[in-house]
Design a protein around this motif. Structure first.
Motif, PDB file in Angstrom:
ATOM      1  N   MET A   1      -0.332  -0.037   8.128  1.00  0.00           N
ATOM      2  CA  MET A   1       0.199  -0.253   6.808  1.00  0.00           C
ATOM      3  C   MET A   1      -0.759   0.325   5.774  1.00  0.00           C
ATOM      4  SD  MET A   1       1.633  -3.908   5.542  1.00  0.00           S
ATOM      5  CE  MET A   1       3.282  -4.291   5.987  1.00  0.00           C
ATOM      6  N   ASP A   2      -0.226   0.885   4.754  1.00  0.00           N
ATOM      7  CA  ASP A   2      -1.012   1.452   3.663  1.00  0.00           C
ATOM      8  C   ASP A   2      -1.627   0.322   2.832  1.00  0.00           C
ATOM      9  OD1 ASP A   2      -1.888   3.774   2.611  1.00  0.00           O
ATOM     10  OD2 ASP A   2      -0.100   4.201   1.410  1.00  0.00           O
ATOM     11  N   MET A   3      -2.711   0.578   2.137  1.00  0.00           N
ATOM     12  CA  MET A   3      -3.337  -0.443   1.295  1.00  0.00           C
ATOM     13  C   MET A   3      -2.406  -0.856   0.155  1.00  0.00           C
ATOM     14  SD  MET A   3      -6.061  -1.523   2.532  1.00  0.00           S
ATOM     15  CE  MET A   3      -6.777  -2.428   1.195  1.00  0.00           C
ATOM     16  N   LYS A   4      -1.641   0.105  -0.377  1.00  0.00           N
ATOM     17  CA  LYS A   4      -0.703  -0.202  -1.456  1.00  0.00           C
ATOM     18  C   LYS A   4       0.404  -1.111  -0.930  1.00  0.00           C
ATOM     19  CE  LYS A   4       2.293   1.976  -4.855  1.00  0.00           C
ATOM     20  NZ  LYS A   4       2.881   3.222  -5.337  1.00  0.00           N
ATOM     21  N   GLN A   5       0.900  -0.814   0.281  1.00  0.00           N
ATOM     22  CA  GLN A   5       1.934  -1.651   0.876  1.00  0.00           C
ATOM     23  C   GLN A   5       1.409  -3.053   1.164  1.00  0.00           C
ATOM     24  OE1 GLN A   5       2.899   0.800   4.247  1.00  0.00           O
ATOM     25  NE2 GLN A   5       4.775   1.564   3.275  1.00  0.00           N
ATOM     26  N   PHE A   9       2.891  -6.443  -0.363  1.00  0.00           N
ATOM     27  CA  PHE A   9       3.330  -7.503   0.539  1.00  0.00           C
ATOM     28  C   PHE A   9       2.639  -8.816   0.190  1.00  0.00           C
ATOM     29  CE2 PHE A   9       3.069  -9.839   4.581  1.00  0.00           C
ATOM     30  CZ  PHE A   9       4.422  -9.953   4.839  1.00  0.00           C
ATOM     31  N   THR A  10       1.329  -8.748  -0.083  1.00  0.00           N
ATOM     32  CA  THR A  10       0.578  -9.946  -0.449  1.00  0.00           C
ATOM     33  C   THR A  10       1.097 -10.528  -1.755  1.00  0.00           C
ATOM     34  OG1 THR A  10      -1.356  -8.977   0.629  1.00  0.00           O
ATOM     35  CG2 THR A  10      -1.755 -10.859  -0.805  1.00  0.00           C
ATOM     36  N   THR A  14       2.803 -14.274  -2.272  1.00  0.00           N
ATOM     37  CA  THR A  14       2.331 -15.255  -3.261  1.00  0.00           C
ATOM     38  C   THR A  14       3.452 -15.654  -4.222  1.00  0.00           C
ATOM     39  OG1 THR A  14       1.446 -13.419  -4.571  1.00  0.00           O
ATOM     40  CG2 THR A  14      -0.101 -14.637  -3.210  1.00  0.00           C
ATOM     41  N   ARG A  15       4.340 -14.713  -4.574  1.00  0.00           N
ATOM     42  CA  ARG A  15       5.480 -15.062  -5.433  1.00  0.00           C
ATOM     43  C   ARG A  15       6.408 -16.029  -4.711  1.00  0.00           C
ATOM     44  NH1 ARG A  15       5.851  -9.623  -6.553  1.00  0.00           N
ATOM     45  NH2 ARG A  15       7.724  -9.435  -5.289  1.00  0.00           N
ATOM     46  N   ALA A  18       4.903 -19.434  -4.578  1.00  0.00           N
ATOM     47  CA  ALA A  18       4.911 -20.069  -5.900  1.00  0.00           C
ATOM     48  C   ALA A  18       6.314 -20.466  -6.325  1.00  0.00           C
ATOM     49  CB  ALA A  18       4.302 -19.126  -6.926  1.00  0.00           C
ATOM     50  N   GLY A  19       7.318 -20.109  -5.526  1.00  0.00           N
ATOM     51  CA  GLY A  19       8.693 -20.455  -5.867  1.00  0.00           C
ATOM     52  C   GLY A  19       9.398 -19.375  -6.659  1.00  0.00           C
ATOM     53  N   GLY A  20       8.798 -18.225  -6.763  1.00  0.00           N
ATOM     54  CA  GLY A  20       9.412 -17.122  -7.501  1.00  0.00           C
ATOM     55  C   GLY A  20      10.335 -16.312  -6.616  1.00  0.00           C
ATOM     56  N   PRO A  21      10.978 -15.303  -7.202  1.00  0.00           N
ATOM     57  CA  PRO A  21      11.890 -14.473  -6.417  1.00  0.00           C
ATOM     58  C   PRO A  21      11.141 -13.571  -5.445  1.00  0.00           C
ATOM     59  CG  PRO A  21      11.695 -13.608  -8.620  1.00  0.00           C
ATOM     60  CD  PRO A  21      10.948 -14.900  -8.609  1.00  0.00           C
ATOM     61  N   ASN A  22      11.831 -13.159  -4.406  1.00  0.00           N
ATOM     62  CA  ASN A  22      11.250 -12.302  -3.385  1.00  0.00           C
ATOM     63  C   ASN A  22      11.232 -10.844  -3.827  1.00  0.00           C
ATOM     64  OD1 ASN A  22      10.234 -11.369  -0.991  1.00  0.00           O
ATOM     65  ND2 ASN A  22      12.140 -11.525   0.128  1.00  0.00           N
TER      66      ASN A  22
END
Length: 90
Positions: A1-5, A9-10, A14-15, A18-22
């Motif tokens: 996996m690329d560092m940007k990917q 993903f991280t 975390t979203r 936290a209950g946020g959208p995917n």
């Protein structure tokens, strides 16, 4: 996996935790009769009244269609049987 990917993903994990959208978008399915949570109407969504009902077929129409179908089948079978007897014989 690329560092940007990995970072994307991280951030997504975390979203979610936290209950946020995917994702970064909200998907609306079906007719909307209420406004969005912020009070803005959803763009491009149309509401319709109920679709027009197809006319119902009455019992008399069903029986007439069945009789016509049966007579057609009997006449075709009879014609084929007569042709067979005439050209091939019993």
């Amino acid at each position: 996996m690329d560092m940007k990917q990995k970072s994307q993903f991280t951030d997504r994990i975390t979203r979610i935790q936290a209950g946020g959208p995917n994702t970064f978008a909200t998907v609306y399915c079906g007719p909307q009769s209420i406004n969005t949570p912020k009070g803005k109407a959803v763009e491009g969504v149309q509401t319709r009244s109920q679709a027009p009902m197809a006319p119902r077929i009455t019992t008399v129409q069903k029986m007439r269609a069945g009789l016509q179908s049966g007579l057609t089948q009997v006449s075709v079978f009879t014609a084929l049987f007569v042709a067979y007897v005439r050209y091939v014989g019993l």
